[in-house]
Design a protein around this motif. Structure first.
Motif, PDB file in Angstrom:
ATOM      1  N   ARG A 185      39.182 115.958 -70.776  1.00 53.79           N
ATOM      2  CA  ARG A 185      40.302 115.285 -71.621  1.00 53.79           C
ATOM      3  C   ARG A 185      41.473 114.677 -71.446  1.00 53.79           C
ATOM      4  NH1 ARG A 185      40.093 120.741 -75.250  1.00 53.79           N
ATOM      5  NH2 ARG A 185      38.264 121.315 -75.605  1.00 53.79           N
ATOM      6  N   ARG A 186      42.051 113.408 -72.367  1.00 52.55           N
ATOM      7  CA  ARG A 186      42.901 112.493 -71.923  1.00 52.55           C
ATOM      8  C   ARG A 186      43.028 111.673 -70.428  1.00 52.55           C
ATOM      9  NH1 ARG A 186      48.006 113.671 -74.437  1.00 52.55           N
ATOM     10  NH2 ARG A 186      48.584 112.321 -74.944  1.00 52.55           N
ATOM     11  N   LEU A 187      41.076 111.544 -70.388  1.00 53.01           N
ATOM     12  CA  LEU A 187      41.099 110.340 -69.984  1.00 53.01           C
ATOM     13  C   LEU A 187      40.424 109.154 -70.699  1.00 53.01           C
ATOM     14  CD1 LEU A 187      39.033 112.777 -66.883  1.00 53.01           C
ATOM     15  CD2 LEU A 187      41.710 111.405 -66.838  1.00 53.01           C
ATOM     16  N   HIS A 188      40.267 108.712 -71.957  1.00 51.65           N
ATOM     17  CA  HIS A 188      39.965 108.657 -72.958  1.00 51.65           C
ATOM     18  C   HIS A 188      38.442 108.375 -72.964  1.00 51.65           C
ATOM     19  CE1 HIS A 188      44.174 105.529 -72.085  1.00 51.65           C
ATOM     20  NE2 HIS A 188      43.809 106.988 -73.192  1.00 51.65           N
ATOM     21  N   GLY A 242      37.077 110.583 -75.730  1.00 50.74           N
ATOM     22  CA  GLY A 242      36.769 110.720 -76.387  1.00 50.74           C
ATOM     23  C   GLY A 242      36.604 108.975 -76.971  1.00 50.74           C
ATOM     24  N   SER A 243      37.933 108.397 -76.687  1.00 52.94           N
ATOM     25  CA  SER A 243      37.743 107.087 -77.502  1.00 52.94           C
ATOM     26  C   SER A 243      36.904 106.549 -77.424  1.00 52.94           C
ATOM     27  CB  SER A 243      39.457 106.672 -76.596  1.00 52.94           C
ATOM     28  OG  SER A 243      40.554 106.661 -77.096  1.00 52.94           O
ATOM     29  N   VAL A 273      33.123 116.388 -83.133  1.00 51.16           N
ATOM     30  CA  VAL A 273      33.002 115.237 -81.713  1.00 51.16           C
ATOM     31  C   VAL A 273      34.226 115.754 -80.779  1.00 51.16           C
ATOM     32  CG1 VAL A 273      35.026 113.199 -80.922  1.00 51.16           C
ATOM     33  CG2 VAL A 273      34.388 113.035 -82.965  1.00 51.16           C
ATOM     34  N   LEU A 325      43.690 110.802 -82.253  1.00 50.54           N
ATOM     35  CA  LEU A 325      42.118 109.520 -81.431  1.00 50.54           C
ATOM     36  C   LEU A 325      42.062 108.978 -83.031  1.00 50.54           C
ATOM     37  CD1 LEU A 325      40.630 109.342 -79.578  1.00 50.54           C
ATOM     38  CD2 LEU A 325      39.375 111.438 -80.664  1.00 50.54           C
ATOM     39  N   TYR A 326      42.034 109.816 -83.893  1.00 53.58           N
ATOM     40  CA  TYR A 326      41.444 109.346 -85.023  1.00 53.58           C
ATOM     41  C   TYR A 326      41.706 108.095 -86.138  1.00 53.58           C
ATOM     42  CZ  TYR A 326      38.286 113.302 -84.693  1.00 53.58           C
ATOM     43  OH  TYR A 326      37.310 114.229 -84.772  1.00 53.58           O
ATOM     44  N   VAL A 353      34.795 116.885 -76.031  1.00 52.56           N
ATOM     45  CA  VAL A 353      34.885 116.763 -74.584  1.00 52.56           C
ATOM     46  C   VAL A 353      35.257 117.447 -74.100  1.00 52.56           C
ATOM     47  CG1 VAL A 353      36.683 115.051 -72.789  1.00 52.56           C
ATOM     48  CG2 VAL A 353      36.297 114.499 -75.357  1.00 52.56           C
ATOM     49  N   ASN A 367      45.775 119.898 -85.956  1.00 49.71           N
ATOM     50  CA  ASN A 367      44.182 119.240 -84.176  1.00 49.71           C
ATOM     51  C   ASN A 367      44.949 118.272 -84.098  1.00 49.71           C
ATOM     52  OD1 ASN A 367      42.307 118.632 -82.539  1.00 49.71           O
ATOM     53  ND2 ASN A 367      41.224 119.295 -83.585  1.00 49.71           N
ATOM     54  N   ALA A 410      45.866 116.150 -81.223  1.00 41.63           N
ATOM     55  CA  ALA A 410      45.022 115.386 -79.885  1.00 41.63           C
ATOM     56  C   ALA A 410      43.814 114.664 -81.777  1.00 41.63           C
ATOM     57  CB  ALA A 410      44.789 116.528 -79.320  1.00 41.63           C
TER      58      ALA A 410
HETATM   59  C1  LIG Z   1      40.033 115.605 -79.800  1.00 37.44           C
HETATM   60  C2  LIG Z   1      39.947 115.074 -78.665  1.00 37.44           C
HETATM   61  C3  LIG Z   1      37.902 115.148 -78.508  1.00 37.44           C
HETATM   62  C4  LIG Z   1      40.207 114.027 -77.648  1.00 37.44           C
HETATM   63  O1  LIG Z   1      39.281 113.773 -76.675  1.00 37.44           O
HETATM   64  P1  LIG Z   1      40.513 112.650 -75.346  1.00 37.44           P
HETATM   65  O2  LIG Z   1      39.288 113.107 -74.524  1.00 37.44           O
HETATM   66  O3  LIG Z   1      40.928 113.764 -74.506  1.00 37.44           O
HETATM   67  O4  LIG Z   1      40.431 111.699 -75.935  1.00 37.44           O
HETATM   68  P2  LIG Z   1      40.766 110.545 -75.805  1.00 37.44           P
HETATM   69  O5  LIG Z   1      41.930 110.528 -74.344  1.00 37.44           O
HETATM   70  O6  LIG Z   1      40.444 109.766 -75.605  1.00 37.44           O
HETATM   71  O7  LIG Z   1      42.618 110.654 -76.196  1.00 37.44           O
HETATM   72  C5  LIG Z   1      42.795 109.143 -77.017  1.00 37.44           C
HETATM   73  C6  LIG Z   1      44.054 109.178 -78.523  1.00 37.44           C
HETATM   74  O8  LIG Z   1      44.655 110.811 -79.034  1.00 37.44           O
HETATM   75  C7  LIG Z   1      45.640 110.896 -78.839  1.00 37.44           C
HETATM   76  N1  LIG Z   1      45.692 112.657 -78.313  1.00 37.44           N
HETATM   77  C8  LIG Z   1      44.664 113.265 -77.670  1.00 37.44           C
HETATM   78  N2  LIG Z   1      44.467 114.112 -76.949  1.00 37.44           N
HETATM   79  C9  LIG Z   1      45.868 114.683 -77.557  1.00 37.44           C
HETATM   80  C10 LIG Z   1      46.479 116.064 -76.779  1.00 37.44           C
HETATM   81  N3  LIG Z   1      46.436 116.472 -76.587  1.00 37.44           N
HETATM   82  N4  LIG Z   1      48.535 116.005 -77.799  1.00 37.44           N
HETATM   83  C11 LIG Z   1      48.081 113.777 -78.592  1.00 37.44           C
HETATM   84  N5  LIG Z   1      47.980 113.426 -78.371  1.00 37.44           N
HETATM   85  C12 LIG Z   1      46.528 113.825 -78.006  1.00 37.44           C
HETATM   86  C13 LIG Z   1      46.406 110.032 -77.695  1.00 37.44           C
HETATM   87  O9  LIG Z   1      47.027 109.686 -78.646  1.00 37.44           O
HETATM   88  C14 LIG Z   1      45.112 109.503 -77.252  1.00 37.44           C
HETATM   89  O10 LIG Z   1      45.708 107.831 -76.817  1.00 37.44           O
HETATM   90  P3  LIG Z   1      46.260 107.544 -74.883  1.00 37.44           P
HETATM   91  O11 LIG Z   1      45.473 108.547 -74.400  1.00 37.44           O
HETATM   92  O12 LIG Z   1      46.098 106.497 -75.623  1.00 37.44           O
HETATM   93  O13 LIG Z   1      47.929 108.197 -75.843  1.00 37.44           O
HETATM   94  C15 LIG Z   1      39.308 116.417 -77.518  1.00 37.44           C
HETATM   95  O14 LIG Z   1      40.851 117.185 -76.930  1.00 37.44           O
HETATM   96  C16 LIG Z   1      38.746 117.712 -77.322  1.00 37.44           C
HETATM   97  O15 LIG Z   1      37.342 117.897 -77.405  1.00 37.44           O
HETATM   98  N6  LIG Z   1      39.241 118.774 -78.935  1.00 37.44           N
HETATM   99  C17 LIG Z   1      38.599 120.134 -78.675  1.00 37.44           C
HETATM  100  C18 LIG Z   1      37.589 119.690 -80.027  1.00 37.44           C
HETATM  101  C19 LIG Z   1      37.900 118.645 -81.316  1.00 37.44           C
HETATM  102  O16 LIG Z   1      38.987 119.004 -82.186  1.00 37.44           O
HETATM  103  N7  LIG Z   1      37.168 117.858 -81.763  1.00 37.44           N
HETATM  104  C20 LIG Z   1      37.792 117.637 -83.075  1.00 37.44           C
HETATM  105  C21 LIG Z   1      37.175 118.442 -83.938  1.00 37.44           C
HETATM  106  S1  LIG Z   1      37.974 117.258 -85.301  1.00 37.44           S
END
Ligand SMILES: CC(C)(COP(=O)(O)OP(=O)(O)OC[C@H]1O[C@@H](n2cnc3c(N)ncnc32)[C@H](O)[C@@H]1OP(=O)(O)O)[C@@H](O)C(=O)NCCC(=O)NCCS
Length: 147
Positions: free
Chosen positions: A80-83, A85-86, A73, A118-119, A75, A112, A114
């Motif tokens: 990032r932080r724009l939902h 990933g959600s 997964v 998310l999970y 983004v 990790n 973040a």
């Molecule tokens: C993990 C990842 C996919 C999250 O994507 P995203 O679009 O930023 O996630 P979202 O905005 O949908 O966030 C969903 C929830 O995750 C949590 N979250 C996301 N980023 C976070 C951060 N940097 N710190 C703490 N919590 C975080 C929050 O609870 C968030 O919910 P909220 O915004 O309602 O508080 C992104 O950070 C990424 O691509 N990371 C690098 C690749 C990676 O590590 N992938 C996972 C491999 S297992």
């Protein structure tokens, strides 16, 4: 943010997914591995998130019996932080549940937060660890399941 579209990945998305792999992971899948999984693997399903025609995120899952094994997964950093990933996880779960998948699993680096948050938001719970799973740093993986 402009309109976000989450749709099934196609052959034309392989370049974008492989590029995001390089940007987002320290041990990215090769172009060939991405191509094989997105285009040729009959057991896999990939979705991409698109904003104004640009792929800004993706996720993949392997269907093994009634289990969905989430592969990657990611983004793009600027989205990032724009939902995004959600939205991706939500669609991936809905589509696979409709196709008969009953539970989902994945591995994630222990550090990790973040990704772990998310999970958790989508019902995944830690069910174990794999010691030294990641070859680059020797970091442990958390094994998470969603039932
Ligand atoms: C993990 C990842 C996919 C999250 O994507 P995203 O679009 O930023 O996630 P979202 O905005 O949908 O966030 C969903 C929830 O995750 C949590 N979250 C996301 N980023 C976070 C951060 N940097 N710190 C703490 N919590 C975080 C929050 O609870 C968030 O919910 P909220 O915004 O309602 O508080 C992104 O950070 C990424 O691509 N990371 C690098 C690749 C990676 O590590 N992938 C996972 C491999 S297992």
């Amino acid at each position: 943010m402009a309109e976000l579209i989450v749709r099934r990945a196609e052959k034309k998305d392989v370049d974008s997914i492989a590029e995001l792999e390089k940007i987002c992971f320290t041990m990215p899948w090769s172009y060939e591995s991405v191509y094989q999984d997105v285009v040729e693997n009959k057991r896999s399903l990939y979705v991409v998130a698109e904003v104004e025609g640009t792929v800004v995120g993706y996720a993949g899952v392997w269907g093994i019996a009634d289990e969905g094994h989430i592969t990657n997964v990611a983004v793009a950093p600027e989205f990032r932080r724009l939902h995004v990933g959600s939205a991706i996880i939500s669609v991936l779960i809905d589509v696979t549940v409709n196709a008969g998948i009953k539970k989902h699993t994945l591995e994630v680096r222990k550090s990790n937060l973040a990704a772990i948050r998310l999970y958790e938001k989508y019902g995944f719970k830690e069910c174990g660890q794999r010691k030294g799973y990641y070859e680059d740093t020797g970091e442990d993986a958390l094994i998470m399941w969603r039932e």
